[in-house]
Design a protein around this motif. Structure first.
Motif: not given
Ligand code: ADE
Length: 423
Positions: A140, A162, A164-166, A168-171, A173
C-alpha cells in the motif's frame, strides 16, 4: 554480551538476564530448529540478506531469529501483536544476540505502525510475516521496495486469507510461501498449540475450574478443533458454533453440541472465538449471556469480539485481575473479557509451547532458505512448502522424540504403484 549493541526499541534491556535464561529453556524443546541453525551456521545461506520478521516476540521466535542470524541474515524483528511481546526476550535478543528488535508489550497502535515502517526502512529481501501486516503495508505504501524483495513467508491462517485476497486483486507481485499449510505446521501448531495455550491463557487469567463449565468454541478449523478437544479433556461441556456445514457435521460427529451463536450465547460460561472473522460475538449475544460469562479470542486479530458494542452496553469497565476486565452492563449483568479481545494464549500466557513452534519455525527457516536459493526463479504467487521439506521436518522431529516408524517393503512399493492387482 555482544560487543555491538543492536538497534532497538524495547522496554528495558536489564530484563535480558531473565530473557536469556528463558530462551535457553525453550531451546530444550526445539531440536529440529537447532539442527537447522547448526547447518545454517556452516552454510551461511543468508549472507548479505536483509530480513524482516514480524512475529510474536517469544522465546520460540528468539530461536528462529538466532537461526537466521547464524545463517548470515541481517535481521530486524518487530511484533505482530501489541500484547504478545515478551519484554525479557526482546531485551536478550538485543543485548545477548545483537539482533535489532522493535517491540514492547502494550505498544499502542501508532507505535506498532511506526515499528512496521522502521522494518520497511530496512529494505527487506525477505519478509517473515504473521498476519500479513508488513506485506500489506509495503504494497500500500512502499511499492519502491518491491524491487529488492526476494519473497515473503506467512505464518498464520489469517495472513494466508489476506495473501489470497492480494492474489485475487493482482497485487501479489512476488513469491510468498504459505508456511501455515505445511502439515508439520497446522496439524500441530494450530491444533495442539492453540488447544493447550488457549486454555493456559484462560486459566492464568482467571484461575477458574473448567470441569463442568459450558465452553463455547466459535469456529471448527484446526485451532477450534484443538481448543474444543482440550476443553473437553478438562471436563468442560463443549458447544461448537460454525458457518461451514461440513465442519459443523465434523464437530457434531466428534461428539460436540453444535448450535448457532444466538442459542449458544445463553448457555455458555466461557466463549472462545477462533474463526478469523469479525464480530462473531456481538451486541445481541452479550445481551443474552449469563451474568459473569467470560469471553476471549484466540484468532489472529482482535476483531472477533465486538468490544465497541460491549462498551456501549456497559456503564463501567474495571480491571479485576491481570489481563482481565469486567464490563458491567447497564442491565446489571457483567461480562468478563480476557486480554482485551486479543490472542488470549499470547496476551495472558506464553503462546504455543516450544515443542510445536519447533516445527512451525523449522518450516519458516527452510522457507526462507528456499526463497533465497530460488531467487529470481519463482513466478509471483503463493507457494506451498515442498512436500520433501515437510517430510524432512517430521522425520527430524520423530528422531528427536525417539520414535521409529516402519518403511515400505519393495513389494509394498510395487503394489502402491500398480493398478493391475485388484479383487
Ligand atoms: N504463535 C503462537 N504461539 C507462538 C509462540 N510461542 N511464538 C511465536 N509465535 C506464536
Amino acid at each position: 554480551m555482544v560487543a555491538t549493541q543492536a538497534r532497538h526499541d524495547v522496554k528495558d534491556l536489564s530484563l535480558a538476564v531473565l530473557g536469556k535464561q528463558r530462551i535457553e529453556w525453550a531451546g530444550r524443546e526445539m531440536p529440529v530448529l537447532r539442527q537447522i541453525q547448526e547447518r545454517f551456521a556452516q552454510e551461511k545461506p543468508f549472507a548479505g540478506v536483509r530480513l524482516v520478521a514480524c512475529c510474536h516476540i517469544t522465546t520460540e521466535t528468539a530461536h528462529l531469529a538466532i537461526a537466521l542470524k547464524s545463517g548470515g541474515a541481517d535481521a530486524i524483528l518487530i511484533a505482530s501483536n501489541p500484547l504478545s511481546t515478551q519484554d525479557d526476550v526482546a531485551a536478550s535478543l538485543v543485548a545477548d544476540h545483537g539482533i535489532a528488535v522493535y517491540a514492547f508489550r502494550g505498544e499502542d497502535n501508532d507505535t506498532y505502525q511506526r515499528h512496521v515502517r522502521i522494518a520497511l526502512d530496512h529494505k527487506p529481501n525477505i519478509i517473515i510475516d504473521d498476519g500479513s501486516d508488513v506485506v500489506a503495508t509495503m504494497i500500500q505504501e512502499r511499492q519502491e521496495l518491491l524491487a529488492d524483495l526476494i519473497g515473503t513467508t506467512e505464518e498464520t491462517t489469517t495472513g494466508i486469507v489476506r495473501l489470497r485476497a492480494m492474489l485475487k486483486d493482482g497485487v501479489l507481485t512476488f513469491p510468498a510461501v504459505n508456511v501455515n499449510d505445511a502439515d508439520t505446521k497446522h496439524f500441530f501448531d494450530n491444533r495442539y498449540g492453540t488447544g493447550q495455550s488457549t486454555l493456559d491463557g484462560i486459566i492464568r487469567a482467571t484461575n477458574i475450574l473448567l470441569a463442568g463449565k459450558t465452553i463455547v468454541v466459535a469456529g471448527y478449523g484446526w485451532c477450534g478443533k484443538g481448543t474444543a478437544m482440550r476443553a473437553r479433556g478438562m471436563g468442560a461441556n463443549v458447544v461448537v458454533t460454525e458457518i461451514d456445514p461440513v465442519k459443523a457435521i465434523e464437530a457434531a460427529m466428534d461428539g460436540y453440541r453444535v448450535l448457532p451463536m444466538s442459542e449458544a450465547a445463553a448457555v455458555g460460561d466461557v466463549f472462545i472465538t477462533v474463526t478469523g472473522n469479525k464480530h462473531i460475538i456481538r451486541q445481541e449475544h452479550f445481551e443474552s449471556m449469563k451474568d459473569g460469562a467470560i469471553v476471549c479470542n484466540s484468532g489472529h486479530f482482535d476483531i472477533e469480539i465486538d468490544l465497541k458494542a460491549l462498551k456501549e452496553l456497559s456503564s463501567e469497565v474495571k480491571i479485576v485481575r491481570n489481563f482481565t476486565e469486567e464490563y458491567r452492563l447497564k442491565s446489571g449483568k457483567s461480562v468478563i473479557v480476557i486480554g482485551e479481545g486479543r490472542l488470549v494464549n499470547l496476551a495472558a500466557a506464553e503462546g504455543h509451547p516450544s515443542a510445536v513452534m519447533d516445527m512451525s519455525f523449522a518450516n519458516q527457516a527452510m522457507a526462507c532458505e528456499y526463497l533465497v536459493k530460488n531467487k529470481g526463479k519463482l513466478e509471483p504467487g503463493l507457494y506451498s512448502i515442498p512436500v520433501e521439506v515437510d517430510q524432512e521436518i517430521a522425520r527430524l522431529k520423530l528422531q528427536a522424540m525417539g520414535i521409529t516408524i516402519d518403511t515400505l517393503t519393495a513389494s509394498q512399493i510395487d503394489y502402491m504403484n500398480s493398478w493391475t492387482s485388484g479383487t
